[in-house]
Design a protein around this motif. Structure first.
Motif, PDB file in Angstrom:
ATOM      1  N   ASN A 262       0.825  -1.218   0.000  1.00 16.81           N
ATOM      2  CA  ASN A 262       0.000   0.000   0.000  1.00 16.81           C
ATOM      3  C   ASN A 262       0.856   1.263   0.000  1.00 16.81           C
ATOM      4  N   ARG A 265       2.255   1.784  -3.384  1.00 18.80           N
ATOM      5  CA  ARG A 265       1.196   2.234  -4.307  1.00 18.80           C
ATOM      6  C   ARG A 265       0.922   3.722  -4.104  1.00 18.80           C
ATOM      7  N   GLU A 266       0.821   4.141  -2.842  1.00 20.71           N
ATOM      8  CA  GLU A 266       0.531   5.557  -2.545  1.00 20.71           C
ATOM      9  C   GLU A 266       1.628   6.463  -3.084  1.00 20.71           C
ATOM     10  N   ARG A 267       2.861   5.970  -3.059  1.00 20.80           N
ATOM     11  CA  ARG A 267       3.976   6.794  -3.566  1.00 20.80           C
ATOM     12  C   ARG A 267       4.106   6.685  -5.085  1.00 20.80           C
ATOM     13  N   GLY A 268       3.211   5.886  -5.706  1.00 14.85           N
ATOM     14  CA  GLY A 268       3.288   5.691  -7.157  1.00 14.85           C
ATOM     15  C   GLY A 268       4.482   4.849  -7.557  1.00 14.85           C
ATOM     16  N   GLU A 269       4.946   4.011  -6.620  1.00 12.91           N
ATOM     17  CA  GLU A 269       6.166   3.220  -6.900  1.00 12.91           C
ATOM     18  C   GLU A 269       5.897   1.738  -7.098  1.00 12.91           C
ATOM     19  N   LEU A 270       4.606   1.368  -7.224  1.00 14.25           N
ATOM     20  CA  LEU A 270       4.325  -0.067  -7.302  1.00 14.25           C
ATOM     21  C   LEU A 270       4.528  -0.580  -8.733  1.00 14.25           C
ATOM     22  N   THR A 271       5.776  -0.512  -9.172  1.00  9.03           N
ATOM     23  CA  THR A 271       6.142  -0.987 -10.513  1.00  9.03           C
ATOM     24  C   THR A 271       6.327  -2.503 -10.474  1.00  9.03           C
ATOM     25  N   THR A 274       9.210  -3.252  -8.257  1.00  8.86           N
ATOM     26  CA  THR A 274       8.897  -3.163  -6.820  1.00  8.86           C
ATOM     27  C   THR A 274       8.141  -4.402  -6.369  1.00  8.86           C
TER      28      THR A 274
END
Ligand code: KG4
Ligand code: ZN
Length: 390
Positions: A262, A265-271, A274
């Motif tokens: 989570n 995802r919030e940081r926009g890093e759920l690539t 990741t």
């Protein structure tokens, strides 16, 4: 008297749905049990969850044939196993699979000396399908039938390999529903050393897969994704390793994983990278935790032989870590080939053969036990009736 959890089929001829009915047409009137010493060829049936597994085990020549139909695709849309769909599919697949392995082994139904089926633990409807087919066939062929314990099947699966472990040993059972450390002195001689107080290791893999958007069953998919992960980006906790004891807990690790997903995802890093890094950190934490507890169990019991069994024992990283740990102390680790780590009919045929040879049999009832502690099983060295039937 029927023990709680057992299912009695009072009148097979009226209770059994097609396709079992036709089996009753070839019903033989004699109910005499075969002599235990004549048990040679055993049909094993596994239907405890979402795999229909069958096998033919010959006591002299070993495994003759086995087949498996996985319902994974059918349940995939629901993100997990739907019990009613599972039962119905076992009904469809079981008898054709039995006939298929008989043909491939060059045998006929008349050659079978006994039938073993999974009586539990598992989904009650799914278990009932295997039990009903086993009892109908056994009744029709006038051969003994025995309900066996699913986890004992897993535990004994490494016995099907070329270099089987000798008793006694310590076993780590890691499946979708169980995480247990057991001291095994013989078949049916089980002392529980520790177990999970919440989620099983396989369940934690499956839930982590869901968080990462991977399909069910998650274990192999998380493991495959972890191969692309970078070491050291994340470090997840090793639950309950900082205190003595052999119990496990995986629900805190699951929450830690969810929080990490989570936050990314919030940081926009759920690539994809990741996700792979998280999969690796999660897998490493589970493997480390299991390895630490296995080392402790070996030390505590003075055993140098470790057996790992159940779906998670197919995990390559776990196998490698345990090989490394046992090698340091001159011990060894035993496991089944990957297809016999997850649910299969061969393990049930093998476990059933050992118990049928010892004279253990069901009565006329289909035994179906959704919850069933393994340490209540009778040992095989004392020929007597299955402890679950009166
Ligand atoms: O023993 P099993 O086939 O069924 C039960 O008796 O529960 O175990 C299934 C579990 C699932 O949770 C699955 O995700 C896990 O075993 N599993 C794995 C691997 N293969 C199956 N977990 C981690 N790594 C694997 N390679
Ligand atoms: Zn299983």
């Amino acid at each position: 008297m029927i023990a709680p959890g057992l299912v009695q089929v009072n009148d097979c001829s009226t209770n059994l749905p097609e396709p079992f009915g036709f089996l009753l047409k070839c019903r033989q009137l004699s109910t005499t049990l075969s002599d235990a010493t004549l048990i040679m060829l055993i049909l094993g049936i596994e239907t405890s969850c979402d795999e229909t597994g069958v096998a033919l085990f010959d006591d002299e020549h070993g495994l003759l044939a086995h087949a498996l139909f996985s319902q994974v695709d059918m349940h995939a849309d629901y993100g997990g196993v739907v019990p009613e769909l599972a039962s119905r599919d076992h009904v469809r697949k079981l008898l054709p699979l039995c006939d298929q392995i008989l043909v491939s082994a060059g045998k006929t139904r008349a050659d079978i000396d006994g039938i073993a089926y999974t009586a539990g633990p598992g989904l009650v409807g799914a278990l009932m399908v295997g039990g009903a087919v086993a009892h109908a066939l056994g009744f029709a062929l006038n051969i003994p039938v025995l309900g066996v314990h699913h986890m004992e099947g897993h535990l004994l699966a490494p016995m099907l390999e070329d270099n089987p472990p000798a008793f006694p040993f310590v076993a780590l059972l890691v499946s979708g529903g169980h995480t247990q450390l057991v001291k095994v002195d013989g078949i049916g001689e089980y002392q529980m050393l520790g177990e999970s107080v919440d989620d099983a290791a396989g369940e934690a893999f499956d839930k982590t897969a869901k968080m990462l958007g991977l399909d069910y069953p998650g274990g192999p998919r998380v493991a495959a994704l972890a191969e692309q992960g970078q070491e050291g980006r994340y470090r997840f906790p090793r639950p309950m390793t900082d205190r003595p004891g052999l119990d496990f807990s995986f629900s805190g690790l699951k929450t830690f994983t969810l929080n990490t997903v989570n936050a990314a995802r919030e940081r926009g890093e759920l690539t994809e990278q990741t996700k792979a890094d998280i999969a690796l950190a999660f897998e490493a934490a589970v493997v480390d935790t299991l390895t630490i507890k296995c080392r402790r169990a070996l030390e505590q019991t003075g055993s140098r032989r470790l057996v790992i069994a159940g779906g998670v024992s197919a995990n390559k990283r776990l196998r490698a870590a345990l090989e490394k740990m046992t090698a340091k102390t001159g011990g060894s680790v035993f496991y089944a080939r990957p297809e016999f780590c997850t649910d299969n009919g061969a393990m049930i045929a093998y476990a059933g053969t050992q118990r049928l040879k010892a004279g253990q049999r069901d009565g006329e009832r289909i035994v179906s036990v959704p919850r069933w502690p393994m340490n209540t099983l009778p040992p095989v060295h004392e020929p007597r009736a299955n402890g679950l039937v009166d």
